[in-house]
Enzyme design. Structure first.
Site, PDB file in Angstrom:
ATOM      1  N   TYR A  75      44.817 183.998  23.313  1.00  0.00           N
ATOM      2  CA  TYR A  75      46.200 184.490  23.206  1.00  0.00           C
ATOM      3  C   TYR A  75      46.703 184.441  21.762  1.00  0.00           C
ATOM      4  O   TYR A  75      47.459 185.326  21.345  1.00  0.00           O
ATOM      5  CB  TYR A  75      47.131 183.731  24.168  1.00  0.00           C
ATOM      6  CG  TYR A  75      47.028 184.312  25.566  1.00  0.00           C
ATOM      7  CD1 TYR A  75      47.774 185.416  25.939  1.00  0.00           C
ATOM      8  CD2 TYR A  75      46.126 183.783  26.476  1.00  0.00           C
ATOM      9  CE1 TYR A  75      47.646 185.981  27.195  1.00  0.00           C
ATOM     10  CE2 TYR A  75      45.992 184.339  27.754  1.00  0.00           C
ATOM     11  CZ  TYR A  75      46.752 185.442  28.101  1.00  0.00           C
ATOM     12  OH  TYR A  75      46.614 186.012  29.353  1.00  0.00           O
ATOM     13  N   HIS A 127      55.788 191.014  33.122  1.00  0.00           N
ATOM     14  CA  HIS A 127      54.660 190.086  32.922  1.00  0.00           C
ATOM     15  C   HIS A 127      54.896 189.108  31.775  1.00  0.00           C
ATOM     16  O   HIS A 127      53.949 188.503  31.286  1.00  0.00           O
ATOM     17  CB  HIS A 127      53.359 190.881  32.716  1.00  0.00           C
ATOM     18  CG  HIS A 127      52.926 191.619  33.949  1.00  0.00           C
ATOM     19  ND1 HIS A 127      51.947 192.587  33.951  1.00  0.00           N
ATOM     20  CD2 HIS A 127      53.343 191.526  35.247  1.00  0.00           C
ATOM     21  CE1 HIS A 127      51.792 193.056  35.181  1.00  0.00           C
ATOM     22  NE2 HIS A 127      52.629 192.437  35.981  1.00  0.00           N
TER      23      HIS A 127
HETATM   24  P1  OAD Z   1      45.399 199.421  32.172  1.00  0.00           P
HETATM   25  O1  OAD Z   1      44.452 199.071  31.084  1.00  0.00           O
HETATM   26  O2  OAD Z   1      44.988 199.121  33.565  1.00  0.00           O
HETATM   27  O3  OAD Z   1      45.734 200.984  32.120  1.00  0.00           O
HETATM   28  C1  OAD Z   1      46.117 201.615  30.947  1.00  0.00           C
HETATM   29  C2  OAD Z   1      46.412 203.065  31.259  1.00  0.00           C
HETATM   30  O4  OAD Z   1      46.870 203.662  30.060  1.00  0.00           O
HETATM   31  C3  OAD Z   1      45.220 203.878  31.742  1.00  0.00           C
HETATM   32  O5  OAD Z   1      45.598 204.630  32.892  1.00  0.00           O
HETATM   33  C4  OAD Z   1      44.916 204.816  30.571  1.00  0.00           C
HETATM   34  O6  OAD Z   1      44.417 206.079  31.000  1.00  0.00           O
HETATM   35  C5  OAD Z   1      46.282 204.953  29.948  1.00  0.00           C
HETATM   36  N1  OAD Z   1      46.286 205.310  28.519  1.00  0.00           N
HETATM   37  C6  OAD Z   1      45.362 205.042  27.576  1.00  0.00           C
HETATM   38  N2  OAD Z   1      45.748 205.521  26.389  1.00  0.00           N
HETATM   39  C7  OAD Z   1      46.949 206.100  26.577  1.00  0.00           C
HETATM   40  C8  OAD Z   1      47.884 206.769  25.729  1.00  0.00           C
HETATM   41  N3  OAD Z   1      47.654 206.939  24.422  1.00  0.00           N
HETATM   42  N4  OAD Z   1      49.020 207.247  26.278  1.00  0.00           N
HETATM   43  C9  OAD Z   1      49.284 207.095  27.603  1.00  0.00           C
HETATM   44  N5  OAD Z   1      48.442 206.462  28.440  1.00  0.00           N
HETATM   45  C10 OAD Z   1      47.294 205.976  27.945  1.00  0.00           C
HETATM   46  O7  OAD Z   1      46.798 198.740  31.802  1.00  0.00           O
HETATM   47  P2  OAD Z   1      48.044 198.428  32.746  1.00  0.00           P
HETATM   48  O8  OAD Z   1      48.197 199.484  33.775  1.00  0.00           O
HETATM   49  O9  OAD Z   1      49.183 198.123  31.856  1.00  0.00           O
HETATM   50  O10 OAD Z   1      48.380 192.160  33.641  1.00  0.00           O
HETATM   51  O11 OAD Z   1      47.567 197.098  33.434  1.00  0.00           O
HETATM   52  C11 OAD Z   1      48.449 196.423  34.275  1.00  0.00           C
HETATM   53  C12 OAD Z   1      48.237 194.928  34.143  1.00  0.00           C
HETATM   54  O12 OAD Z   1      46.863 194.595  34.309  1.00  0.00           O
HETATM   55  C13 OAD Z   1      48.584 194.367  32.770  1.00  0.00           C
HETATM   56  O13 OAD Z   1      49.961 194.092  32.612  1.00  0.00           O
HETATM   57  C14 OAD Z   1      47.784 193.105  32.731  1.00  0.00           C
HETATM   58  C15 OAD Z   1      46.486 193.651  33.251  1.00  0.00           C
HETATM   59  O14 OAD Z   1      45.597 192.747  33.796  1.00  0.00           O
HETATM   60  C16 OAD Z   1      48.250 190.847  33.439  1.00  0.00           C
HETATM   61  O15 OAD Z   1      47.647 190.373  32.492  1.00  0.00           O
HETATM   62  C17 OAD Z   1      48.934 190.038  34.492  1.00  0.00           C
END
Ligand code: OAD
Length: 256
Positions: A75, A127
């Protein structure tokens, strides 16, 4: 029916006119909105954090109990990475949208604090925030000055409890989200007439349920993402591409 629009196409006039008349807007964001700031997402197949590290080791209470030094160091590394980067045009566009659509609520899964840095005021950080630290036993805040006073310790002892350790103020897998925040997020989802879902894979609940709740209560949905996600089927419009391109285009469309 979902209308998909790619970055080299014009915005749908139906979307623009709906945006202009929206009275209550929720923007749900995930790691993708910070990708263009240089912060990796979680589930990208090559660069994502969870492609390179085991979330069970780094983002669970059990992982922290097993090896608190390893978790703290990871972290600290992420904190430094975030401190060395800054919000991008997508974050700034969301703050500008709020200027034109008063009452807009940002609900974010991100812990980087970039929405506030970019000027958004009404932000629900579901989160947590990686820049804050708390005691692992009492959950009381630990000020940065305490951490600075222990530069070579890992893990860092807590000032609040003899067996406590400093940990980031983020939600780990297996932990509950703050009830008040979650209640406010779902209330906003139920009341909105437009939900914009940007940069999330939509696989981590309860955050991933927010768009469905909004849609069930009559909201329309815009998804901004380069790829299809678990949530795409709910969208009225899919803006296919990066958020730092699409979100400023949404702001521009309001003034045309
Ligand atoms: P993810 O890594 O699961 O998803 C990221 C998303 O962003 C994907 O659908 C990509 O296609 C998209 N993406 C990538 N580049 C992009 C861009 N330039 N513009 C728009 N979209 C783009 O991340 P989260 O959905 O945020 O939780 O994940 C949710 C949670 O899972 C996080 O908060 C974290 C993780 O484990 C905890 O740590 C509790």
């Amino acid at each position: 029916m979902t209308l998909s629009i790619s970055v080299d196409e014009a915005l749908d006039p139906g979307l623009t006119s709906f945006l202009k008349t929206a009275r209550s807007v929720v923007v749900l964001t995930g790691a993708g909105v910070s990708a263009e700031s240089g912060v990796p997402t979680f589930r990208d197949a090559q660069q994502g954090f969870w492609a390179r590290h085991d979330p069970m080791q780094l983002a669970t209470p059990d992982g922290f109990a097993r090896d608190p030094g390893l978790v703290w160091d990871w972290y600290q590394w992420r904190r430094k990475l975030i401190a060395e980067t800054s919000p991008n045009a997508g974050h700034r566009a969301i703050a500008e949208l709020a200027g034109q659509l008063p009452g807009l609520v940002v609900i974010t899964q991100n812990v980087d604090g970039f929405h506030q840095l970019a000027g958004s005021r009404h932000v629900l950080e579901l989160h947590g925030n990686i820049q804050r630290s708390i005691c692992s036993r009492t959950r009381r805040d630990i000020p940065a000055s305490w951490l600075d006073a222990h530069p070579d310790r890992s893990p860092v002892p807590s000032p609040h409890h003899p067996q406590g350790l400093a940990r980031p103020d983020v939600v780990w897998f297996g932990e509950s989200l703050d009830e008040k925040l979650l209640g406010a997020a779902f209330a906003a989802a139920q009341a909105c007439d437009l939900v914009i879902v940007a940069g999330t894979s939509g696989v981590v609940h309860p955050a991933a349920s927010i768009p469905a709740v909004a849609v069930e209560h009559g909201a329309r949905m815009i998804e901004v993402n380069p790829v299809q996600t678990e949530l795409s089927r709910l969208a009225d419009w899919r803006l296919v591409g990066p958020s730092a391109t699409w979100l400023p285009r949404l702001v521009e469309s309001l003034s045309k």
